[in-house]
Design an enzyme around this catalytic site. Sequence first.
Site, PDB file in Angstrom:
ATOM      1  N   HIS A 209       0.792  -1.235   0.000  1.00  0.00           N
ATOM      2  CA  HIS A 209       0.000   0.000   0.000  1.00  0.00           C
ATOM      3  C   HIS A 209       0.816   1.273   0.000  1.00  0.00           C
ATOM      4  O   HIS A 209       0.273   2.354  -0.194  1.00  0.00           O
ATOM      5  CB  HIS A 209      -0.917   0.026   1.225  1.00  0.00           C
TER       6      HIS A 209
HETATM    7  N1  UDP Z   1      -4.488  -5.736   8.049  1.00  0.00           N
HETATM    8  C1  UDP Z   1      -5.795  -6.199   8.103  1.00  0.00           C
HETATM    9  N2  UDP Z   1      -6.388  -6.570   6.928  1.00  0.00           N
HETATM   10  C2  UDP Z   1      -5.762  -6.506   5.714  1.00  0.00           C
HETATM   11  C3  UDP Z   1      -4.425  -6.030   5.674  1.00  0.00           C
HETATM   12  C4  UDP Z   1      -3.826  -5.638   6.864  1.00  0.00           C
HETATM   13  O1  UDP Z   1      -6.375  -6.289   9.180  1.00  0.00           O
HETATM   14  O2  UDP Z   1      -6.365  -6.851   4.700  1.00  0.00           O
HETATM   15  C5  UDP Z   1      -3.862  -5.249   9.304  1.00  0.00           C
HETATM   16  C6  UDP Z   1      -2.513  -5.818   9.627  1.00  0.00           C
HETATM   17  O3  UDP Z   1      -2.598  -6.986  10.397  1.00  0.00           O
HETATM   18  C7  UDP Z   1      -1.842  -4.680  10.390  1.00  0.00           C
HETATM   19  C8  UDP Z   1      -2.441  -3.424   9.776  1.00  0.00           C
HETATM   20  O4  UDP Z   1      -3.649  -3.839   9.143  1.00  0.00           O
HETATM   21  O5  UDP Z   1      -2.169  -4.725  11.758  1.00  0.00           O
HETATM   22  C9  UDP Z   1      -1.479  -2.815   8.789  1.00  0.00           C
HETATM   23  O6  UDP Z   1      -2.056  -1.755   8.160  1.00  0.00           O
HETATM   24  P1  UDP Z   1      -1.311  -0.963   6.968  1.00  0.00           P
HETATM   25  O7  UDP Z   1      -0.514  -1.925   6.166  1.00  0.00           O
HETATM   26  O8  UDP Z   1      -2.397  -0.217   6.274  1.00  0.00           O
HETATM   27  O9  UDP Z   1      -0.459   0.115   7.701  1.00  0.00           O
HETATM   28  P2  UDP Z   1       1.058   0.290   8.156  1.00  0.00           P
HETATM   29  O10 UDP Z   1       1.379  -0.803   9.121  1.00  0.00           O
HETATM   30  O11 UDP Z   1       1.957   0.249   6.958  1.00  0.00           O
HETATM   31  O12 UDP Z   1       1.059   1.622   8.820  1.00  0.00           O
END
Ligand code: UDP
Length: 385
Positions: A209
């Site tokens: 993402h």
């Molecule tokens: N996650 C979720 N469903 C999905 C993809 C990710 O629940 O389809 C969760 C994952 O376990 C983690 C969080 O969302 O806890 C990560 O979010 P993201 O990748 O948007 O953000 P980042 O960690 O890069 O800030």
Amino acid sequence: MKDIAIILGIRPDVIRASKILKLLESSNNLTYDFIWSGQHYSENMKDVFFEQLNVPKPNVEFEIEKGNDAAIVSSVIKNIYNHLEKNKYKAVIFLGDTNTVMGSIAVAQHNIPIVHIEGCMRSYDWRMPEEKYRTTIDHLSDRIYAYLDGYKNQGLKEGISEQIIKVTGNPIVDIINENKNLFESGDQFLSQEISKLIEKDEFLLATVHRRENVLEESSLKEIVNLINKTDKNVIFPMGYTTQKKMKEFNLNLNSNVYVCDPIGYLEFMHLLGRSDYVLSDSGTVVEEACILGTASIQLRFSTERPEVYDVESSVKFDPSEKHTDYESFISKVESLKNTNWEQPFGDGTASEKIVQDLVNLSDTDSFKKHAPSDYPFDISNSLKG
Ligand code: UDP
């Protein structure tokens, strides 16, 4: 009037802060407002996490402009500023490095103390807006919760006073420890298609993402090339911008890759715990994988979470580089699969430490900025006269 406010705005915020919110809710010593900035708003990027983790819902929700980052940030600032005209909290709390934390500017304008959870993480990659955001809020803050000693040291090197940084461990460990049983039963929320795919065979999980990967055609193409070199089934819950860009760049994944919209947390963690390994550019997912004992390929040029490389739970794949040897990344991560590492993120008490500290500071009304004498260098010039 409530003592403090906590302002969150995106999917991983709800997850990481879920125990902090529950502890605040049950505290007899501190009253709080939970404000949702409005950055993420759809059912599967927001509501499902409150429901599945039984998190108290926000009691204030902003309606913000969406168009682009500038619209979101300026609208969050305006909303917070107006809200603070009527609500003089002892402190306002933010988490992480998103557009939402730039709302801290409004809190600074009101001269209300700012608290930053996830402070002093650095990728030292100044091309990333997130690096600029986290540096800005750390330097505006009156209290910083840093997850690890290494992060605290990074803050000290920038001249942030030691008095305001408290090391707590990473709250994601708390969340995983507390919800392990729920993850076990997370398969009940899986779609029929995914349940079928994971029934017999080994499988992989993927998420992508980050804007530097998704908006850049050559980087997204490198990621697609890597995923297309795997021969196991891949489950790829794909964010909406990524879906749009895949179409726009005319990129295609092989038939062993099952693409779906983002899924709920319990089913995602169920899959993460059972997958052979995960390919991801998410900061949180590589931490979660490391804690669950799942190896990962981290799809990033730089990281503010180098610990996953230190304990050898993750392999780096830089999508901004042109590769020819995709198989070598796959065999590297395959070789990590059966190794045991110790997760480096803390002992599962971070949320309690944070809430206890908030209670203490609120009690003594000592959120205010540290004394000038606390600066870790000589500031006598500014006190002359
Ligand atoms: N996650 C979720 N469903 C999905 C993809 C990710 O629940 O389809 C969760 C994952 O376990 C983690 C969080 O969302 O806890 C990560 O979010 P993201 O990748 O948007 O953000 P980042 O960690 O890069 O800030």
